[in-house]
Design a protein around this motif. Structure first.
Motif, PDB file in Angstrom:
ATOM      1  N   ASP A 391       0.857  -1.192   0.000  1.00  0.00           N
ATOM      2  CA  ASP A 391       0.000   0.000   0.000  1.00  0.00           C
ATOM      3  C   ASP A 391       0.890   1.238   0.000  1.00  0.00           C
ATOM      4  O   ASP A 391       1.475   1.598   1.035  1.00  0.00           O
ATOM      5  N   SER A 392       1.004   1.896  -1.164  1.00  0.00           N
ATOM      6  CA  SER A 392       1.897   3.047  -1.296  1.00  0.00           C
ATOM      7  C   SER A 392       1.551   4.159  -0.325  1.00  0.00           C
ATOM      8  O   SER A 392       2.442   4.773   0.292  1.00  0.00           O
ATOM      9  N   ALA A 393       0.255   4.448  -0.184  1.00  0.00           N
ATOM     10  CA  ALA A 393      -0.164   5.537   0.698  1.00  0.00           C
ATOM     11  C   ALA A 393       0.148   5.218   2.154  1.00  0.00           C
ATOM     12  O   ALA A 393       0.583   6.094   2.923  1.00  0.00           O
ATOM     13  N   ALA A 394      -0.031   3.963   2.554  1.00  0.00           N
ATOM     14  CA  ALA A 394       0.249   3.569   3.940  1.00  0.00           C
ATOM     15  C   ALA A 394       1.748   3.680   4.233  1.00  0.00           C
ATOM     16  O   ALA A 394       2.154   4.138   5.315  1.00  0.00           O
ATOM     17  N   GLY A 416       4.916   5.421 -10.147  1.00  0.00           N
ATOM     18  CA  GLY A 416       3.600   4.860 -10.452  1.00  0.00           C
ATOM     19  C   GLY A 416       2.603   5.963 -10.746  1.00  0.00           C
ATOM     20  O   GLY A 416       2.886   7.157 -10.568  1.00  0.00           O
ATOM     21  N   ILE A 417       1.432   5.566 -11.212  1.00  0.00           N
ATOM     22  CA  ILE A 417       0.399   6.541 -11.589  1.00  0.00           C
ATOM     23  C   ILE A 417      -0.663   6.602 -10.500  1.00  0.00           C
ATOM     24  O   ILE A 417      -0.508   7.294  -9.505  1.00  0.00           O
ATOM     25  N   ASP A 418      -1.707   5.862 -10.663  1.00  0.00           N
ATOM     26  CA  ASP A 418      -2.838   5.929  -9.735  1.00  0.00           C
ATOM     27  C   ASP A 418      -2.430   5.536  -8.322  1.00  0.00           C
ATOM     28  O   ASP A 418      -2.810   6.173  -7.343  1.00  0.00           O
ATOM     29  N   ASP A 419      -1.638   4.470  -8.205  1.00  0.00           N
ATOM     30  CA  ASP A 419      -1.291   3.939  -6.893  1.00  0.00           C
ATOM     31  C   ASP A 419      -0.473   4.928  -6.072  1.00  0.00           C
ATOM     32  O   ASP A 419      -0.573   4.958  -4.841  1.00  0.00           O
ATOM     33  N   ALA A 420       0.341   5.736  -6.741  1.00  0.00           N
ATOM     34  CA  ALA A 420       1.251   6.629  -6.023  1.00  0.00           C
ATOM     35  C   ALA A 420       0.722   8.053  -5.888  1.00  0.00           C
ATOM     36  O   ALA A 420       1.287   8.846  -5.130  1.00  0.00           O
ATOM     37  N   GLU A 421      -0.352   8.392  -6.603  1.00  0.00           N
ATOM     38  CA  GLU A 421      -0.841   9.762  -6.609  1.00  0.00           C
ATOM     39  C   GLU A 421      -1.226  10.232  -5.214  1.00  0.00           C
ATOM     40  O   GLU A 421      -0.891  11.341  -4.780  1.00  0.00           O
ATOM     41  N   GLU A 422      -1.930   9.377  -4.474  1.00  0.00           N
ATOM     42  CA  GLU A 422      -2.358   9.740  -3.123  1.00  0.00           C
ATOM     43  C   GLU A 422      -1.154   9.940  -2.218  1.00  0.00           C
ATOM     44  O   GLU A 422      -1.129  10.857  -1.383  1.00  0.00           O
ATOM     45  N   ALA A 423      -0.129   9.090  -2.370  1.00  0.00           N
ATOM     46  CA  ALA A 423       1.080   9.224  -1.550  1.00  0.00           C
ATOM     47  C   ALA A 423       1.765  10.555  -1.816  1.00  0.00           C
ATOM     48  O   ALA A 423       2.193  11.252  -0.880  1.00  0.00           O
ATOM     49  N   ARG A 424       1.865  10.934  -3.081  1.00  0.00           N
ATOM     50  CA  ARG A 424       2.534  12.198  -3.407  1.00  0.00           C
ATOM     51  C   ARG A 424       1.771  13.384  -2.829  1.00  0.00           C
ATOM     52  O   ARG A 424       2.376  14.350  -2.357  1.00  0.00           O
TER      53      ARG A 424
END
Length: 895
Positions: A391-394, A416-424
């Protein structure tokens, strides 16, 4: 000019549009639409003598029919009408104008000068400041005004963008809108008839809504004023610049487009670095970097640790870091052991730290905590490659918590695209710069490293004369005047050698002869082997003309060489006059490195110094770096560090290091020479031998020309003004030295403040001050002598040591219209007349530079300061609202 005077230009409360019209596409129509369609709340007044109304609004036929005096006038009428309207505006009291009229010449220099002269003569007569012409105007979202011809408005933000290019104005505006980037100001300068970069930079330095400044530059005009403004600004706010014309063709095109002198791109680069700016090379990097500077913790060192769960991206980031001149941190043994205890064998045991591909948030956090404790690590780049089941965001949340309290720089790159957007998004929200790719992150880090280095250079304010250095300037000046009176530009070898000797630069023993027999006699006297060189006022590079013979071992070889070099020179340069031959002992310094030092005069920045590889390899390595004088030992070291040959100078296990102090000292001496003797417009020492014993010059060429200004005036950065030093006497008979403050006075200045009582500190700083942060002390001791002055009194303190006893300071407006003073004396040295001596010194200085007004203030219970101000001739008034007395003195103009 005073930055306060541009407030009404960029923050007007009312605007007149001259040439307003209903005709679509006309500047007078576009600007009116932008003013009315935005959030500007002030009155907008159309002026057009040919119509009664514009866009449903009453149109005024003339300036004197306007119902009020506008703060700003935007002129869209034909160029030939502009001087008339400027005069009418000036008579009415409007002092700010933006010229958007079509038809101003840019490429026809003769017509351009006529237009410019006509406009400026009337503008200056009526004190009207003019932005443009050939500009698109400006946008200031903080007051809701779009006074531009752009098709869209700018979003509000904290970054100011100032451009010399109209096309880049609209391009960047569109680009920024697509990325949701906002601005405090968006300004097009156009052809800069009146308002230049330095004027806008002075204004932005005082604008609280601006946190960072981005510049697009093609050329600048007054290098000294520009650098003075940028250096003052860069102490407070990041300044990033894109400069057009990196290639020779691009530079020529930019100069032609702007109608300015063509300066060397490497000199611009040097000036930007010296001023504390950061140069980038594309728009994307410009905004990435300013965002990083705004978000990131200050960089305290340059050693980077890279953490990632993917080997490939980690290795690529490492390569890019090292190729860009960055440093990879060496992880300490203590940290390695701690990581072993935390992670077992799930990491790579070196930097970059490669974690297992499915590393979770806790593994990242554990690694980060240990690295942040390591004194060998200055910054972290934390990367994550998307992996099934993670979980990238976690993981990002664990990273944020682990880094939350650190003072070290932390950069992130969540790929990454969608998976990493929230983390960024979470990283950005938490104040940690985040990048889509590792290369962008590394590039941002390298820019921060360069920015840090530039900031360190910014606080260097070198003295114009080393304290223990006393060259024979009088003798050198006589040599040069004699050459110029003989109508010679090129100095003889004897003259050049005498000049280097006078300035303490070692040069090999040389004898001058006129015949083959004399040459052979000189060679025997010096000792073989020798070098023979032709002497000619018409030959600058003797080796290229065939006028050099080396390694001559006997008398016969010397005599033969005289005939050989004479014949070669006559073949290569038939018109060259040969006046003799010089004989030098061949310098047998087997481990010496061949260096070169040269000076030149840049058309924009004035005198410059270049340093690097010398001798036969110079044309192959192309290893020359540039610096702006004046230099001190620190700045000379920085120049040397940018060359390739510095690696050889530092030595290795087979060859000892060269005496770098001698190399640095030579550069400082050359810097001082061209300051003292402005007639020297070109100098070259090549080769300059350097080894562990020191340096020695083998050859020098010097060109001279009459100069109408002093060496100090020619410099882009003003050096320490040694001529302002003097010795004075106190009432008790003690003598003290009054002189401008220097950076090396910082330790004594801390001691000075320690010997001020709490009450005296309150009087000086208008509040209770326990101690000053070092950043403030740097500002007090490392000043720009063009826009401020601080005189310190150095003398014997009560404990017998030589200390700073008092200081008088003047902060001068950029247009020299006024200066605000402050004075302080050690509390244990009151009533000796030192405060008066310091104040008289600062007043004399401001009179000398023709500052028109001096102001100051004191708390009402500071009776001694108030009485001193009255005695010195200041008008003293009491502020009814605050417990403060104000002082004012208008300087008398010379008849």
């Amino acid at each position: 000019m005073s930055p306060v005077k541009l407030e009404q230009m960029f923050k007007p409360t009312s605007v007149a549009v001259i040439g307003a019209t209903d005709e679509p596409g006309d500047p007078g129509n576009t600007i009116l639409k932008n003013l009315l369609g935005g959030k500007f709340l002030g009155p907008v007044l159309p002026v057009n003598p040919d119509v009664d109304s514009v866009m449903g609004m009453p149109s005024y036929s003339a300036i004197d029919t306007l119902p009020l005096t506008p703060d700003l006038a935007i002129l869209c009428s034909p160029p030939e009408t502009i001087p008339y309207y400027i005069e009418e505006l000036g008579k009415r009291g409007t002092q700010h104008a933006v010229i958007m009229s079509r038809g101003y010449f840019r490429f026809n220099r003769d017509k351009l000068e006529v237009q410019k002269k006509a406009l400026l003569s009337v503008a200056r007569k009526f004190n009207v400041r003019v932005l443009g012409p050939n500009c698109l105007g400006y946008i200031n979202p903080s007051v809701g005004i779009n006074a531009s011809l752009a098709s869209r408005d700018a979003l509000p933000g904290k970054v100011a963008f100032v451009t010399q290019s109209d096309s880049l104005f609209t391009t960047v505006l569109d680009w920024a809108a697509s990325k949701n980037i906002g601005f405090s100001h968006f300004i097009s300068l156009g052809d800069r008839y009146d308002i230049h970069f330095e004027d806008v930079l002075n204004y932005l330095n005082n604008d609280f809504s601006t946190r960072a400044i981005l510049l697009y530059i093609e050329t600048i005009e007054n290098a000294r004023q520009f650098l003075s403004a940028v250096r003052a600004l860069a102490r407070n706010k990041p300044v990033l610049v894109i400069k057009a014309g990196r290639s020779e063709a691009g530079a020529a095109a930019a100069a032609a487009h702007s109608g300015m002198l063509l300066g060397s791109d490497d000199v611009y680069d040097t000036a930007f670095r010296r001023a504390g700016m950061l140069r980038v090379f594309d728009i994307d990097t410009l905004f990435d970097t300013v965002e990083t500077i705004a978000l990131a913790r200050p960089l305290k060192g340059e050693r980077l640790a890279i953490i990632t769960n993917g080997g490939g991206p980690g290795f690529l980031a490492t390569d890019m870091l090292l190729e860009g001149g960055g440093r990879l941190a060496d992880i300490s043994d203590t940290t390695c052991q701690a990581l072993d205890d935390e992670l077992g064998n799930a990491w790579s045991y070196w930097n970059p730290l490669i974690l297992k591909s499915d590393a979770d948030g806790e593994m990242y956090a554990a690694t980060i905590r240990q690295l942040l404790l390591d004194s060998e690590v200055d910054a972290l780049l934390i990367m994550h490659v998307p992996t099934t089941g993670t979980d990238s965001a976690a993981i990002a949340e664990h990273v944020i918590k682990a880094c939350k309290k650190t003072k070290k720089l932390v950069l992130t790159s969540w790929m990454g695209i969608d998976d990493a957007e929230e983390a960024r998004k979470r990283f950005t929200g938490a104040g940690f710069p985040s990048f889509f790719t590792p290369d962008k992150a590394v590039r941002a880090f390298l820019n921060l490293v360069q920015y840090r280095r530039n900031q360190e250079m910014l606080v260097e304010a070198p003295a114009s004369l080393p304290d223990d250095y006393h060259p024979d300037t009088f003798m050198v000046r006589n040599i040069i005047v004699e050459a110029l009176e003989d109508k010679r530009q090129m100095l003889t070898e004897q003259e050049a050698r005498a000049i280097l000797t006078a300035y303490g630069i070692p040069i090999v023993e040389t004898r001058t002869t006129t015949t083959a027999d004399e040459a052979a006699d000189a060679a025997e006297a010096i000792g073989f082997p020798v070098a023979l060189k032709v002497i000619s006022p018409d030959i600058y590079r003797k080796s290229l003309a065939g006028g050099v013979a080396l390694d001559l071992e006997t008398r016969d070889q010397v005599q033969a060489a005289v005939h050989t070099v004479t014949n070669r020179v006559r073949q290569n340069q038939p018109d060259a006059r040969i006046s003799g031959y010089s004989i030098q002992r061949m310098s047998r310094r087997a481990r010496a490195r061949e260096l070169a030092v040269e000076t030149a005069t840049d058309p924009v920045f004035g005198p410059i110094i270049r340093f690097g590889q010398g001798g036969s390899l110079a044309s192959i390595t192309h290893d020359r770096q540039t610096a702006l004088p004046p230099l001190n030992m620190s700045l000379a070291n920085e120049l040397i560090s940018r060359t390739k040959i510095v690696t050889l100078l530092r030595g290795n296990r087979d060859i000892p290091a060269a005496n770098l102090d001698a190399v640095r000292s030579t550069l400082v001496k050359i810097s001082q020479l061209i300051i003292d003797i402005p007639e020297i417009f070109e100098l070259e020492i090549d080769p300059l031998f350097a080894d562990e014993e020191g340096v020695v010059a083998l050859d020098a060429n010097i060109r001279v020309a009459w100069s109408t200004s002093s060496g100090t005036d020619q410099l882009a950065i003003r050096p320490y003004p040694k001529e302002l030093e003097e010795c004075v006497q106190l009432r008790n008979g003690a003598k003290v030295d009054l002189r401008p403050i220097r950076p090396e006075d910082e330790p004594d200045h801390w001691d000075f403040l320690e010997h001020m009582s709490p009450e005296d500190k309150r009087f000086r700083f208008f509040g209770n001050v326990a101690t000053l942060p070092r950043s403030e002390m740097i500002k007090l001791t490392q000043i720009d002598y063009d826009r401020e002055m601080a005189f310190i009194a150095k003398g014997e303190a009560p404990d017998g040591s030589y200390k700073t006893l008092g200081v008088a300071r003047a902060m001068i407006q950029p247009d020299n219209s006024s200066a605000e003073f402050a004075v302080a004396v050690r509390s244990d040295l009151k009533r000796l007349g030192l405060g008066r001596l310091l104040m008289e010194k600062i007043i004399r200085y401001l009179q000398l530079r023709k500052t028109r007004q001096i102001t100051g203030a004191a708390l009402s219970d500071n009776k001694n300061m108030i009485e001193l101000a009255r005695n010195l001739g200041f008008d003293v008034t009491k502020d009814l609202d605050d417990d403060v007395h104000h002082f004012e003195m208008t300087m008398e103009e010379e008849a």
